[in-house]
Design a protein around this motif. Structure first.
Motif, PDB file in Angstrom:
ATOM      1  N   GLU A 238      44.032  51.931  48.671  1.00  0.00           N
ATOM      2  CA  GLU A 238      45.415  51.583  48.343  1.00  0.00           C
ATOM      3  C   GLU A 238      46.151  51.062  49.579  1.00  0.00           C
ATOM      4  OE1 GLU A 238      43.894  54.350  47.501  1.00  0.00           O
ATOM      5  OE2 GLU A 238      43.722  54.072  45.314  1.00  0.00           O
ATOM      6  N   ARG A 239      45.951  51.732  50.712  1.00  0.00           N
ATOM      7  CA  ARG A 239      46.613  51.307  51.948  1.00  0.00           C
ATOM      8  C   ARG A 239      46.048  49.971  52.436  1.00  0.00           C
ATOM      9  NH1 ARG A 239      45.807  55.968  56.033  1.00  0.00           N
ATOM     10  NH2 ARG A 239      47.023  54.556  57.369  1.00  0.00           N
ATOM     11  N   LEU A 240      44.746  49.799  52.285  1.00  0.00           N
ATOM     12  CA  LEU A 240      44.131  48.533  52.705  1.00  0.00           C
ATOM     13  C   LEU A 240      44.648  47.367  51.862  1.00  0.00           C
ATOM     14  CD1 LEU A 240      40.401  49.562  53.305  1.00  0.00           C
ATOM     15  CD2 LEU A 240      42.099  48.952  55.038  1.00  0.00           C
ATOM     16  N   ILE A 241      44.716  47.571  50.540  1.00  0.00           N
ATOM     17  CA  ILE A 241      45.174  46.506  49.646  1.00  0.00           C
ATOM     18  C   ILE A 241      46.624  46.152  49.945  1.00  0.00           C
ATOM     19  CG2 ILE A 241      45.741  45.984  47.233  1.00  0.00           C
ATOM     20  CD1 ILE A 241      43.164  47.528  46.472  1.00  0.00           C
ATOM     21  N   ALA A 242      47.456  47.178  50.207  1.00  0.00           N
ATOM     22  CA  ALA A 242      48.867  46.921  50.525  1.00  0.00           C
ATOM     23  C   ALA A 242      48.996  46.101  51.808  1.00  0.00           C
ATOM     24  CB  ALA A 242      49.622  48.240  50.654  1.00  0.00           C
ATOM     25  N   ALA A 243      48.178  46.423  52.813  1.00  0.00           N
ATOM     26  CA  ALA A 243      48.237  45.691  54.077  1.00  0.00           C
ATOM     27  C   ALA A 243      47.708  44.262  53.908  1.00  0.00           C
ATOM     28  CB  ALA A 243      47.443  46.426  55.150  1.00  0.00           C
ATOM     29  N   LEU A 244      46.606  44.115  53.164  1.00  0.00           N
ATOM     30  CA  LEU A 244      46.059  42.781  52.916  1.00  0.00           C
ATOM     31  C   LEU A 244      47.044  41.923  52.115  1.00  0.00           C
ATOM     32  CD1 LEU A 244      42.340  43.659  52.053  1.00  0.00           C
ATOM     33  CD2 LEU A 244      43.221  42.726  54.199  1.00  0.00           C
ATOM     34  N   ARG A 245      47.720  42.546  51.163  1.00  0.00           N
ATOM     35  CA  ARG A 245      48.724  41.823  50.372  1.00  0.00           C
ATOM     36  C   ARG A 245      49.845  41.305  51.279  1.00  0.00           C
ATOM     37  NH1 ARG A 245      50.871  41.469  45.226  1.00  0.00           N
ATOM     38  NH2 ARG A 245      53.141  41.358  45.107  1.00  0.00           N
ATOM     39  N   LYS A 246      50.267  42.149  52.208  1.00  0.00           N
ATOM     40  CA  LYS A 246      51.322  41.755  53.149  1.00  0.00           C
ATOM     41  C   LYS A 246      50.880  40.548  53.979  1.00  0.00           C
ATOM     42  CE  LYS A 246      54.205  43.643  56.886  1.00  0.00           C
ATOM     43  NZ  LYS A 246      54.467  44.849  57.730  1.00  0.00           N
ATOM     44  N   GLY A 247      49.643  40.574  54.476  1.00  0.00           N
ATOM     45  CA  GLY A 247      49.130  39.469  55.272  1.00  0.00           C
ATOM     46  C   GLY A 247      48.930  38.203  54.463  1.00  0.00           C
ATOM     47  N   THR A 248      48.530  38.366  53.182  1.00  0.00           N
ATOM     48  CA  THR A 248      48.319  37.204  52.316  1.00  0.00           C
ATOM     49  C   THR A 248      49.640  36.523  51.997  1.00  0.00           C
ATOM     50  OG1 THR A 248      46.390  38.295  51.317  1.00  0.00           O
ATOM     51  CG2 THR A 248      47.348  36.428  50.127  1.00  0.00           C
ATOM     52  N   ILE A 249      50.645  37.311  51.646  1.00  0.00           N
ATOM     53  CA  ILE A 249      51.951  36.740  51.309  1.00  0.00           C
ATOM     54  C   ILE A 249      52.568  36.057  52.522  1.00  0.00           C
ATOM     55  CG2 ILE A 249      54.309  37.340  50.615  1.00  0.00           C
ATOM     56  CD1 ILE A 249      53.116  39.480  48.796  1.00  0.00           C
ATOM     57  N   ALA A 250      52.284  36.586  53.714  1.00  0.00           N
ATOM     58  CA  ALA A 250      52.783  35.958  54.944  1.00  0.00           C
ATOM     59  C   ALA A 250      52.026  34.684  55.287  1.00  0.00           C
ATOM     60  CB  ALA A 250      52.685  36.946  56.108  1.00  0.00           C
ATOM     61  N   GLY A 251      50.925  34.397  54.570  1.00  0.00           N
ATOM     62  CA  GLY A 251      50.144  33.187  54.828  1.00  0.00           C
ATOM     63  C   GLY A 251      49.261  33.274  56.057  1.00  0.00           C
ATOM     64  N   GLU A 252      48.974  34.502  56.510  1.00  0.00           N
ATOM     65  CA  GLU A 252      48.175  34.670  57.721  1.00  0.00           C
ATOM     66  C   GLU A 252      46.707  34.968  57.429  1.00  0.00           C
ATOM     67  OE1 GLU A 252      49.900  37.147  60.724  1.00  0.00           O
ATOM     68  OE2 GLU A 252      51.948  36.663  60.109  1.00  0.00           O
ATOM     69  N   ILE A 253      46.407  35.478  56.241  1.00  0.00           N
ATOM     70  CA  ILE A 253      45.020  35.734  55.855  1.00  0.00           C
ATOM     71  C   ILE A 253      44.800  35.238  54.428  1.00  0.00           C
ATOM     72  CG2 ILE A 253      44.732  37.728  57.381  1.00  0.00           C
ATOM     73  CD1 ILE A 253      45.104  39.513  54.898  1.00  0.00           C
ATOM     74  N   PHE A 254      43.524  35.067  54.071  1.00  0.00           N
ATOM     75  CA  PHE A 254      43.178  34.521  52.761  1.00  0.00           C
ATOM     76  C   PHE A 254      41.975  35.281  52.195  1.00  0.00           C
ATOM     77  CE2 PHE A 254      45.041  31.330  55.508  1.00  0.00           C
ATOM     78  CZ  PHE A 254      46.101  30.879  54.731  1.00  0.00           C
ATOM     79  N   PRO A 255      42.219  36.243  51.284  1.00  0.00           N
ATOM     80  CA  PRO A 255      41.107  36.978  50.670  1.00  0.00           C
ATOM     81  C   PRO A 255      40.139  36.033  49.966  1.00  0.00           C
ATOM     82  CG  PRO A 255      43.209  38.050  50.203  1.00  0.00           C
ATOM     83  CD  PRO A 255      43.531  36.737  50.842  1.00  0.00           C
ATOM     84  N   VAL A 256      38.847  36.324  50.089  1.00  0.00           N
ATOM     85  CA  VAL A 256      37.808  35.454  49.538  1.00  0.00           C
ATOM     86  C   VAL A 256      36.951  36.237  48.548  1.00  0.00           C
ATOM     87  CG1 VAL A 256      35.803  34.026  50.064  1.00  0.00           C
ATOM     88  CG2 VAL A 256      37.738  34.071  51.644  1.00  0.00           C
ATOM     89  N   LEU A 257      36.747  35.645  47.353  1.00  0.00           N
ATOM     90  CA  LEU A 257      35.887  36.233  46.334  1.00  0.00           C
ATOM     91  C   LEU A 257      34.794  35.238  45.971  1.00  0.00           C
ATOM     92  CD1 LEU A 257      39.107  37.091  45.661  1.00  0.00           C
ATOM     93  CD2 LEU A 257      37.878  38.668  44.165  1.00  0.00           C
ATOM     94  N   LEU A 258      33.764  35.734  45.282  1.00  0.00           N
ATOM     95  CA  LEU A 258      32.603  34.914  44.938  1.00  0.00           C
ATOM     96  C   LEU A 258      32.471  34.820  43.425  1.00  0.00           C
ATOM     97  CD1 LEU A 258      30.032  36.587  47.387  1.00  0.00           C
ATOM     98  CD2 LEU A 258      31.606  34.699  47.877  1.00  0.00           C
ATOM     99  N   GLY A 259      31.874  33.718  42.948  1.00  0.00           N
ATOM    100  CA  GLY A 259      31.670  33.612  41.513  1.00  0.00           C
ATOM    101  C   GLY A 259      30.996  32.328  41.106  1.00  0.00           C
ATOM    102  N   SER A 260      30.811  32.204  39.804  1.00  0.00           N
ATOM    103  CA  SER A 260      30.291  30.984  39.191  1.00  0.00           C
ATOM    104  C   SER A 260      31.036  30.806  37.880  1.00  0.00           C
ATOM    105  CB  SER A 260      28.784  31.074  38.945  1.00  0.00           C
ATOM    106  OG  SER A 260      28.340  29.974  38.176  1.00  0.00           O
ATOM    107  N   ALA A 261      32.079  29.985  37.906  1.00  0.00           N
ATOM    108  CA  ALA A 261      32.916  29.841  36.723  1.00  0.00           C
ATOM    109  C   ALA A 261      32.125  29.307  35.535  1.00  0.00           C
ATOM    110  CB  ALA A 261      34.099  28.922  37.037  1.00  0.00           C
ATOM    111  N   LEU A 262      31.253  28.330  35.778  1.00  0.00           N
ATOM    112  CA  LEU A 262      30.495  27.737  34.682  1.00  0.00           C
ATOM    113  C   LEU A 262      29.574  28.756  34.030  1.00  0.00           C
ATOM    114  CD1 LEU A 262      29.942  25.082  33.167  1.00  0.00           C
ATOM    115  CD2 LEU A 262      28.101  24.628  34.800  1.00  0.00           C
ATOM    116  N   ARG A 263      29.049  29.713  34.817  1.00  0.00           N
ATOM    117  CA  ARG A 263      28.154  30.752  34.284  1.00  0.00           C
ATOM    118  C   ARG A 263      28.908  32.039  33.934  1.00  0.00           C
ATOM    119  NH1 ARG A 263      24.909  27.023  32.920  1.00  0.00           N
ATOM    120  NH2 ARG A 263      23.994  25.859  34.656  1.00  0.00           N
ATOM    121  N   ASN A 264      30.255  31.980  33.924  1.00  0.00           N
ATOM    122  CA  ASN A 264      31.091  33.104  33.470  1.00  0.00           C
ATOM    123  C   ASN A 264      30.936  34.343  34.340  1.00  0.00           C
ATOM    124  OD1 ASN A 264      31.632  31.399  31.169  1.00  0.00           O
ATOM    125  ND2 ASN A 264      29.699  32.109  30.287  1.00  0.00           N
ATOM    126  N   LYS A 265      30.867  34.130  35.639  1.00  0.00           N
ATOM    127  CA  LYS A 265      30.678  35.258  36.551  1.00  0.00           C
ATOM    128  C   LYS A 265      31.777  35.267  37.628  1.00  0.00           C
ATOM    129  CE  LYS A 265      25.632  35.592  36.000  1.00  0.00           C
ATOM    130  NZ  LYS A 265      25.612  34.802  34.760  1.00  0.00           N
TER     131      LYS A 265
END
Length: 687
Positions: A238-265
């Motif tokens: 919870e504390r990590l997500i709150a801190a990451l959210r703060k950095g993301t909204i400030a435009g200083e960091i960019f969380p990265v996720l993985l997937g394959s939209a065409l394969r529904n993943k």
């Protein structure tokens, strides 16, 4: 609108290079949120967001489409933007109205040319982003290399939140680093069922290593996390997500996720990340408006009970009628409300309000701060206008439009087409600020000017399909600029009887060439303005701008020029406003023709991808065309070539490139600057 509703709202867009999977991802978001019950594919021309006939035919997004859906208790207003550079205005005006974005990168190609362009646009509007590395199922997928290129080429700080389960064709799910869980996506029900379990022990060291990196990033935005980290104390998710959210909204960091939209993943965890990391309208920096009377600034908090302030960020011709997309920054709006277009102080009235689902409308009775809706009945509103109440007028910052660089001559085929052409072109112009219509002063031809060949091709197709107007077209032509090569002073005396009245004006001015990319600078000394009547003083600058826009020799706008008004002798008896403006107009033209006029041609920034084995041939071709190579980046077995090249050399280049690379090369280009046209071009215009 209750505060909780504002907090549970996200206004987001999807941005990326062409063919990275934006529309495919949009389709999955609508499907998993329950907004649609069957997924259509882009390559089949069946996606919900690509609804235009031209989009379905070409398999690309041409116009930004807005829709709305719900993910659990979260309301998401979503805009799917184009990836082709010819339609960059759609990205520009969407980002102007959005609070956050999902940036998509191909796991194979990584950061592509247009990825950089849309990333810069998002930086300009300070839009927070999360990233999806898509196409993890493709051969050659390498998320680690993509992470490196995001950091290097975009000068960004990506934060990896997931690890892949399987690679390339064996990609079947992801590992959630924060929760140490593995998520598998079922193939039997199009990825609707998720199998969530504890991560396999074999991933323990990898998960621990990446979680430590996440904690290090979060510590930059929470001093208590930093203290716990240094003392070896555990930090809750919870504390990590709150801190990451703060950095993301400030435009200083960019969380990265993985997937394959065409394969529904990977879609459901991405939607959770939209909730966790991207801002609500209340989290964003309040908009700034200015009062039209005194130009004083005013902060506009996102408050449903505040004074109404809305931005018209897009205007379209929908079934022959004007439909205006609004981002409401403050206050509330109901169907039937009387409003004010504060840019021009014109009254307007909202007939109906809609929540849009691509081209389909859902009628609503009201909307309030933070929302994105469409309105009908706004007759005079254009892109970038501000709507407010009469009692509290404010003007929001508008949009910056790129310069169109390609023109096309058209003529109606029949008498009926001639009557309908002008009206159709008017509607297309107020839809698209990068589309211009002019008349050639020598031939009388109607000239369409746009961002590129594809842009104009789509315009011509829409004339027939949307408005029933058939036209004959010429070949695409480059739009030049005029400039001068030497300084000159010139006096012009105008005396002419008009409607029985003698109009007289006397103007002395100086024209001075400026360095490239300087534009037109106008110098009107305050002492000179004080000696004239207010009517004349106010009219001088618009007259100069209009005359410079028309050019002095070939009909192209003047640029890189300083216009100084030195004297305007004023006789209250003889001097008239019409006489002075006529003298000013003639002085600029006559002086310009004596000051060594020349032409500047558009130079394009080119980014070209080719297999390494064909790089030599491609480079040779670019040099023959007058291109200047700025650098080459090698990724695996592909090279990315950065170059500048005259636009005149790029018509039909895609066919040539495909031939040179056996169909595997591609390129994108955008306008860079104007520079001296070659001697052959000058001779063609008699210069």
């Amino acid at each position: 609108m209750p505060a909780t509703k504002l907090d549970r709202m996200r206004n987001i867009g999807i941005i990326s290079h062409i063919d990275a999977g934006k529309t495919t991802l949009s389709e999955r978001i609508l499907f998993y949120s329950g907004e649609i019950h069957k997924m259509g594919e882009v390559h089949d021309g069946a996606s919900a967001m690509d609804w235009m006939a031209q989009e379905q035919e070409r398999g690309i997004t041409i116009t930004a489409s807005a829709t709305s859906c719900r993910w659990h208790d979260l309301q998401i207003n979503l805009i799917d933007t184009p990836g082709h550079i010819d339609f960059t205005i759609e990205v520009e005006r969407s980002l102007r109205a959005l609070d956050g974005a999902i940036a998509i990168f191909s796991a194979v190609e990584g950061v592509q040319p247009q990825s950089e362009s849309v990333w810069r646009q998002a930086n300009h509007y300070q839009v927070p982003r999360i990233c999806l590395i898509n196409k993890m199922d493709r051969i050659g997928a390498d998320y680690q290399r993509v992470m490196q290129t995001i950091a290097q080429r975009l000068n960004a700080r990506p934060v990896l939140l997931q690890l892949p389960l399987g690679i390339e064709e064996n990609f079947c799910g992801v590992i959630d680093i924060l929760n140490s869980q593995q998520i598998l996506f079922s193939n039997e029900d199009q990825g609707c069922s998720l199998q969530v379990s504890a991560a396999n022990a074999s991933f323990a060291a990898q998960i621990a290593s990446h979680r430590e990196l996440i904690v290090e990033v979060a510590a930059d935005f929470d001093e208590m996390i930093l203290g716990d980290f240094l003392n070896g104390q555990p930090v809750s998710n919870e504390r990590l997500i709150a801190a990451l959210r703060k950095g993301t909204i400030a435009g200083e960091i960019f969380p990265v996720l993985l997937g394959s939209a065409l394969r529904n993943k990977g879609i459901q965890p991405l939607l959770d990340a939209v909730d966790q990391f991207l801002p609500s309208p209340r989290d964003c920096i309040p908009a700034l408006g200015r009062h039209p009377e005194d130009n004083q600034s005013e902060t506009i908090p996102c408050d449903p009970d505040g004074p109404l302030c809305a931005l018209a960020f897009k205007v379209v011709a929908d079934e022959g009628r004007k439909l205006t997309y609004l981002r409401i920054y403050s206050g509330s709006l109901e169907a039937g409300d009387s409003l004010l277009v504060s840019n021009r102080m014109q009254p307007e009235k909202v007939a109906r309000l809609f929540r849009m689902h691509a081209h389909k409308r859902e009628r609503i009775t009201s909307a309030s701060a933070g929302d994105i809706v469409a309105a009908s009945g706004l007759k005079s509103v254009l892109t970038g206008d501000t709507l407010c109440r009469n009692e509290h007028p404010l003007i929001l910052a508008g949009l910056e439009y790129p310069e169109p660089v390609v023109s096309l001559a058209v003529e109606p085929r029949g008498i009926d087409d001639r009557e309908k052409l002008s009206l159709a072109l008017d509607k297309l112009q107020w839809e698209d600020p990068t589309f211009r219509v002019t008349e050639d002063p020598d031939t009388g031809q109607t000239l369409l000017t746009g961002m590129g060949e594809l842009h104009l091709e789509v315009i011509v197709q829409r004339l027939e399909s949307d408005f029933g107007v058939q036209v004959n077209t010429g070949k695409p032509q480059v739009v030049y600029r005029e400039t001068l090569q030497k300084q000159i002073e010139h006096r012009e005396l105008f005396e002419h009887e008009i409607d029985g009245h003698l109009n007289q004006g006397d103007v002395l001015l100086r024209l001075t060439p400026l360095p490239r990319r300087s534009g037109v600078q106008i110098d009107l000394p305050p002492t000179l303005l004080e000696s004239l009547t207010p009517e004349i003083s106010v009219a001088l600058k618009p007259e100069i701008e209009q005359t410079c826009h028309a050019g002095v020799v070939a009909g192209y706008p003047l640029t890189d020029l300083k216009v100084e008004i030195l004297e305007i002798p004023f006789d209250p008896v003889k001097t008239t406003p019409r006489g002075i403006l006529a003298a000013l107009h003639l002085a600029i033209i006559q002086a310009g023709r004596k000051a060594g006029p020349t032409l500047l041609e558009p130079i394009m920034q080119l980014e070209l991808t080719t297999p390494s084995e064909h790089t030599g041939r491609v480079m040779g071709s670019l040099q023959q065309k007058g291109g200047q190579v700025a650098g080459i980046l090698t990724n695996a077995d592909q090279d990315l070539i950065h170059a500048t090249i005259p636009l005149t050399q790029m018509f039909g280049y895609m066919t040539e490139l495909r031939s040179a690379t056996k169909g595997s090369g591609s390129f994108t280009m955008e306008f860079s600057h104007f520079d001296q046209a070659p001697v052959e071009t000058l001779k063609r215009f008699g210069l």
